[in-house]
Write a protein that holds these residues in place. Structure first.
Motif, PDB file in Angstrom:
ATOM      1  N   UNK A   1      20.373 -19.890  15.525  1.00 50.78           N
ATOM      2  CA  UNK A   1      19.570 -20.936  16.153  1.00 50.78           C
ATOM      3  C   UNK A   1      20.413 -22.191  16.289  1.00 50.78           C
ATOM      4  N   UNK A   2      20.530 -22.696  17.529  1.00 51.07           N
ATOM      5  CA  UNK A   2      21.195 -23.973  17.780  1.00 51.07           C
ATOM      6  C   UNK A   2      20.148 -24.960  18.273  1.00 51.07           C
ATOM      7  N   UNK A   3      20.181 -26.186  17.737  1.00 44.95           N
ATOM      8  CA  UNK A   3      19.205 -27.209  18.094  1.00 44.95           C
ATOM      9  C   UNK A   3      19.893 -28.539  18.359  1.00 44.95           C
ATOM     10  N   UNK A   4      19.321 -29.305  19.275  1.00 48.05           N
ATOM     11  CA  UNK A   4      19.730 -30.690  19.521  1.00 48.05           C
ATOM     12  C   UNK A   4      18.499 -31.570  19.382  1.00 48.05           C
ATOM     13  N   UNK A   5      18.614 -32.642  18.610  1.00 46.22           N
ATOM     14  CA  UNK A   5      17.549 -33.649  18.554  1.00 46.22           C
ATOM     15  C   UNK A   5      17.741 -34.571  19.743  1.00 46.22           C
ATOM     16  N   UNK A   6      16.882 -34.405  20.740  1.00 46.05           N
ATOM     17  CA  UNK A   6      17.009 -35.145  22.003  1.00 46.05           C
ATOM     18  C   UNK A   6      16.068 -36.328  22.067  1.00 46.05           C
ATOM     19  N   UNK A   7      15.700 -36.868  20.921  1.00 47.88           N
ATOM     20  CA  UNK A   7      14.791 -38.007  20.887  1.00 47.88           C
ATOM     21  C   UNK A   7      15.563 -39.251  21.314  1.00 47.88           C
ATOM     22  N   UNK A   8      15.562 -39.531  22.628  1.00 46.93           N
ATOM     23  CA  UNK A   8      16.358 -40.619  23.177  1.00 46.93           C
ATOM     24  C   UNK A   8      15.458 -41.673  23.778  1.00 46.93           C
ATOM     25  N   UNK A   9      15.938 -42.901  23.776  1.00 45.48           N
ATOM     26  CA  UNK A   9      15.180 -44.004  24.348  1.00 45.48           C
ATOM     27  C   UNK A   9      15.594 -44.282  25.779  1.00 45.48           C
ATOM     28  N   UNK A  10      15.125 -45.385  26.313  1.00 50.19           N
ATOM     29  CA  UNK A  10      15.487 -45.771  27.667  1.00 50.19           C
ATOM     30  C   UNK A  10      16.987 -45.912  27.821  1.00 50.19           C
ATOM     31  N   UNK A  11      17.515 -45.413  28.916  1.00 40.75           N
ATOM     32  CA  UNK A  11      18.952 -45.474  29.155  1.00 40.75           C
ATOM     33  C   UNK A  11      19.709 -44.339  28.524  1.00 40.75           C
ATOM     34  N   UNK A  12      19.010 -43.413  27.840  1.00 35.99           N
ATOM     35  CA  UNK A  12      19.674 -42.242  27.291  1.00 35.99           C
ATOM     36  C   UNK A  12      20.322 -42.465  25.946  1.00 35.99           C
ATOM     37  N   UNK A  13      19.966 -43.531  25.221  1.00 42.59           N
ATOM     38  CA  UNK A  13      20.532 -43.784  23.905  1.00 42.59           C
ATOM     39  C   UNK A  13      19.624 -43.201  22.835  1.00 42.59           C
ATOM     40  N   UNK A  14      20.186 -42.815  21.667  1.00 37.67           N
ATOM     41  CA  UNK A  14      19.355 -42.280  20.593  1.00 37.67           C
ATOM     42  C   UNK A  14      18.274 -43.269  20.189  1.00 37.67           C
TER      43      UNK A  14
ATOM     44  N   UNK B   1      14.752 -44.026  17.474  1.00 41.84           N
ATOM     45  CA  UNK B   1      14.473 -43.906  16.048  1.00 41.84           C
ATOM     46  C   UNK B   1      13.627 -42.694  15.754  1.00 41.84           C
ATOM     47  N   UNK B   2      14.204 -41.522  15.691  1.00 36.33           N
ATOM     48  CA  UNK B   2      13.466 -40.293  15.466  1.00 36.33           C
ATOM     49  C   UNK B   2      13.175 -40.074  13.996  1.00 36.33           C
ATOM     50  N   UNK B   3      12.576 -38.917  13.682  1.00 38.79           N
ATOM     51  CA  UNK B   3      12.171 -38.621  12.308  1.00 38.79           C
ATOM     52  C   UNK B   3      13.328 -38.132  11.452  1.00 38.79           C
ATOM     53  N   UNK B   4      14.378 -37.592  12.089  1.00 40.85           N
ATOM     54  CA  UNK B   4      15.600 -37.158  11.415  1.00 40.85           C
ATOM     55  C   UNK B   4      15.458 -35.853  10.638  1.00 40.85           C
ATOM     56  N   UNK B   5      14.295 -35.199  10.685  1.00 41.63           N
ATOM     57  CA  UNK B   5      14.089 -33.968   9.927  1.00 41.63           C
ATOM     58  C   UNK B   5      13.366 -32.948  10.800  1.00 41.63           C
ATOM     59  N   UNK B   6      13.855 -31.704  10.768  1.00 42.56           N
ATOM     60  CA  UNK B   6      13.204 -30.590  11.458  1.00 42.56           C
ATOM     61  C   UNK B   6      12.745 -29.600  10.395  1.00 42.56           C
ATOM     62  N   UNK B   7      11.468 -29.192  10.452  1.00 43.10           N
ATOM     63  CA  UNK B   7      10.919 -28.245   9.485  1.00 43.10           C
ATOM     64  C   UNK B   7      10.984 -26.830  10.055  1.00 43.10           C
ATOM     65  N   UNK B   8      11.490 -25.889   9.258  1.00 44.34           N
ATOM     66  CA  UNK B   8      11.569 -24.485   9.648  1.00 44.34           C
ATOM     67  C   UNK B   8      10.840 -23.638   8.622  1.00 44.34           C
ATOM     68  N   UNK B   9      10.023 -22.685   9.120  1.00 50.83           N
ATOM     69  CA  UNK B   9       9.243 -21.811   8.251  1.00 50.83           C
ATOM     70  C   UNK B   9       9.566 -20.358   8.602  1.00 50.83           C
ATOM     71  N   UNK B  10       9.986 -19.586   7.604  1.00 50.53           N
ATOM     72  CA  UNK B  10      10.393 -18.197   7.790  1.00 50.53           C
ATOM     73  C   UNK B  10       9.234 -17.276   7.431  1.00 50.53           C
TER      74      UNK B  10
ATOM     75  N   UNK C   1      10.294 -22.009   3.351  1.00 51.80           N
ATOM     76  CA  UNK C   1      10.285 -23.153   4.256  1.00 51.80           C
ATOM     77  C   UNK C   1      11.415 -24.094   3.860  1.00 51.80           C
ATOM     78  N   UNK C   2      11.991 -24.768   4.843  1.00 55.50           N
ATOM     79  CA  UNK C   2      13.076 -25.702   4.570  1.00 55.50           C
ATOM     80  C   UNK C   2      13.092 -26.792   5.618  1.00 55.50           C
ATOM     81  N   UNK C   3      13.653 -27.927   5.270  1.00 55.50           N
ATOM     82  CA  UNK C   3      13.840 -29.040   6.195  1.00 55.50           C
ATOM     83  C   UNK C   3      15.329 -29.192   6.496  1.00 55.50           C
ATOM     84  N   UNK C   4      15.650 -29.317   7.792  1.00 57.60           N
ATOM     85  CA  UNK C   4      17.031 -29.484   8.235  1.00 57.60           C
ATOM     86  C   UNK C   4      17.220 -30.909   8.736  1.00 57.60           C
ATOM     87  N   UNK C   5      18.121 -31.696   8.143  1.00 60.99           N
ATOM     88  CA  UNK C   5      18.375 -33.052   8.666  1.00 60.99           C
ATOM     89  C   UNK C   5      18.972 -32.967  10.072  1.00 60.99           C
TER      90      UNK C   5
END
Length: 358
Positions: free
Chosen positions: A160-173, A175-184, A194-198
Motif C-alpha cells: 500500500x502506497x499513500x500520499x497525504x494530499x491535504x493541501x491548501x490554496x495554491x497547492x501548499x501543505x 494543517x492536516x491531522x498527520x495520522x492515518x488509521x489502518x485496521x486489519x 489496528x495501527x496508526x501511521x504518521x
C-alpha cells in the motif's frame, strides 16, 4: 530485494479541486537500476478540453522534498511545464539509469482544463532487454475512507502506497491531522489489529502490509482486508506481487497486479469482554460507529473450540449505543476465552461474526 523495491514503483492518479484548479497526484513513481534490473515510469496525459499548460512536480518518498528526475525530452528537473492543446496527448518515460529513486508526482491543471491520465511502471531485465512486466493504474478520486484486499499467502504479498494530499490554496501543505488509521481484518471481518501511521500533509509512505503490521505474525500469511481512515485527503495505490524470494529471471518472472482501492469502509462495533470469577464473560459493546440500524445481537462464548454459551438479545427503541451483557455458562468448570457477536439489522440481515477484544 527486488521484490521490496519494485512493487511500489507504479502510479495512481486522482483529482482534487483547489481554488478552481485540478490537482492530480501520481501516488508512486520510481526510476533507476539494481544489478541487472531496470525500473522506469511512463507518465501519460490526454487533454479533452481547451488549450492548457499543466505543471508536473516530483517529490521524494518520506519527507516530500523535491525529487529531481529526467523525463523524456523535457530534460532533468523536479518541475516541468507541459503544454497541451485541445485533443493532444502526452507520453514520456524516465530513463531507468542511476540508482533507484522513489517518490510521487503532483500535476496542477489550470481552471477549466480537462486532462486525465495514468502512469505505467516497467521492469526490464537489462542483459536480455526482456520486459518482465508492465503495471498501470487508472484514475481515482481522493478519499478519506477506503478498503483494500490483502493477499499475503505463499509467494504473494500486498503493498500500500499513500500520499497525504491535504493541501491548501495554491497547492501548499495544509494543517492536516498527520495520522492515518489502518485496521486489519480477516475474510470474516474479524479485526486482527489496528495501527496508526504518521503521514503529514505532502508526505508519502509505501510499505507492504506485513511491514505495516510487523507485530502481527498473521499478517504475513493471510487473506483479508485493510480499512484506512483519515480526516485528510488521501490518494493510494495497492498492488499484489507474486515473487519467489531469491529466484530471479529467467527461472522465475515476478508478476505485479493492481488491485482496486474500494471507497468506504465497513464499521465494526468496538467491543471487549472480561472473564468473571465464575468463568462467565462480561461484554461491553459500542455501536456508535455502525451506520446501519441494529435491532438485535447474537453473542457466542467459547472455551477453545467449544461453544459454552449463546445468547440472543433484541434492542428496543432508545437502547445503545453502548450495550452491556453477561454471558453465563450453563455448567461450571469451564472459562470463556473468546467472544464473538453478530449484529441483526433492520430487515433481518446479519453482519459477519466479529471477535471481541479481551
Amino acid at each position: 530485494m527486488f521484490r521490496r523495491l519494485s512493487i511500489f514503483i507504479v502510479a495512481l492518479l486522482f483529482h482534487a479541486s483547489v481554488w478552481g484548479q485540478t490537482v492530480v497526484y501520481v501516488a508512486q513513481v520510481g526510476d533507476g537500476r539494481i544489478a541487472d534490473i531496470q525500473f522506469q515510469t511512463t507518465l501519460i496525459f490526454v487533454n479533452t478540453g481547451g488549450d492548457v499548460t499543466i505543471t508536473l512536480e516530483f517529490f521524494t518518498t518520506g519527507t516530500g522534498a523535491p525529487l529531481t528526475l529526467t523525463l523524456g525530452d523535457l530534460g532533468t528537473d523536479d518541475t516541468f511545464q507541459i503544454p497541451l492543446r485541445q485533443g493532444e496527448s502526452f507520453s514520456a518515460q524516465t530513463p531507468g539509469t542511476g540508482g533507484i529513486q522513489v517518490g510521487y508526482a503532483r500535476v496542477t491543471i489550470p481552471e477549466g482544463g480537462m486532462v486525465g491520465g495514468t502512469a505505467v511502471f516497467t521492469r526490464t531485465d537489462i542483459p536480455t532487454g526482456t520486459i518482465l512486466y508492465e503495471a498501470g493504474v487508472p484514475a481515482s478520486d481522493t478519499l478519506h475512507d477506503f478498503t483494500i484486499f490483502v493477499d499475503t499467502i505463499g509467494n504473494r504479498d500486498t503493498g500500500l502506497a499513500m500520499v497525504n494530499a491535504d493541501i491548501g490554496g495554491g497547492g501548499s501543505p495544509a494543517g492536516g491531522s498527520n495520522v492515518v488509521n489502518l485496521r486489519l481484518y480477516d475474510q470474516q471481518f474479524n479485526q486482527i489489529a489496528t495501527t496508526d501511521v504518521p503521514l503529514n500533509p505532502g508526505q508519502h509512505s509505501a510499505r507492504f502490509i506485513p511491514q505495516i503490521f510487523d507485530a502481527v505474525p498473521q499478517a504475513a500469511e493471510m487473506l483479508g482486508s485493510v480499512a484506512v481512515s483519515s480526516p485528510d485527503d488521501l490518494t493510494a495505490v495497492t498492488l499484489r506481487t507474486n515473487d519467489e524470494f531469491g529466484v530471479n529471471f529467467p527461472d522465475e518472472v515476478e508478476t505485479l497486479t493492481a488491485f482496486p482501492v474500494v471507497e468506504g469502509s465497513a464499521q465494526a462495533p468496538a467491543g471487549l469482554f472480561s472473564v468473571l470469577a465464575t468463568g462467565s464473560a462480561a461484554v461491553t459493546l459500542d455501536l456508535s460507529e455502525v451506520e446501519e440500524t441494529v435491532t438485535g445481537l447474537v453473542f457466542y462464548a467459547f472455551g477453545g473450540d467449544e461453544l459454552l454459551a449463546e445468547k440472543v438479545r433484541g434492542l428496543g427503541p432508545g437502547e445503545g449505543p453502548v450495550i452491556s451483557e453477561v454471558l453465563r455458562l450453563a455448567r461450571g468448570g469451564r472459562t470463556v476465552d473468546r467472544v464473538e457477536v453478530e449484529l441483526i439489522y433492520s430487515g433481518g440481515g446479519r453482519s459477519p461474526r466479529i471477535t471481541l477484544e479481551h
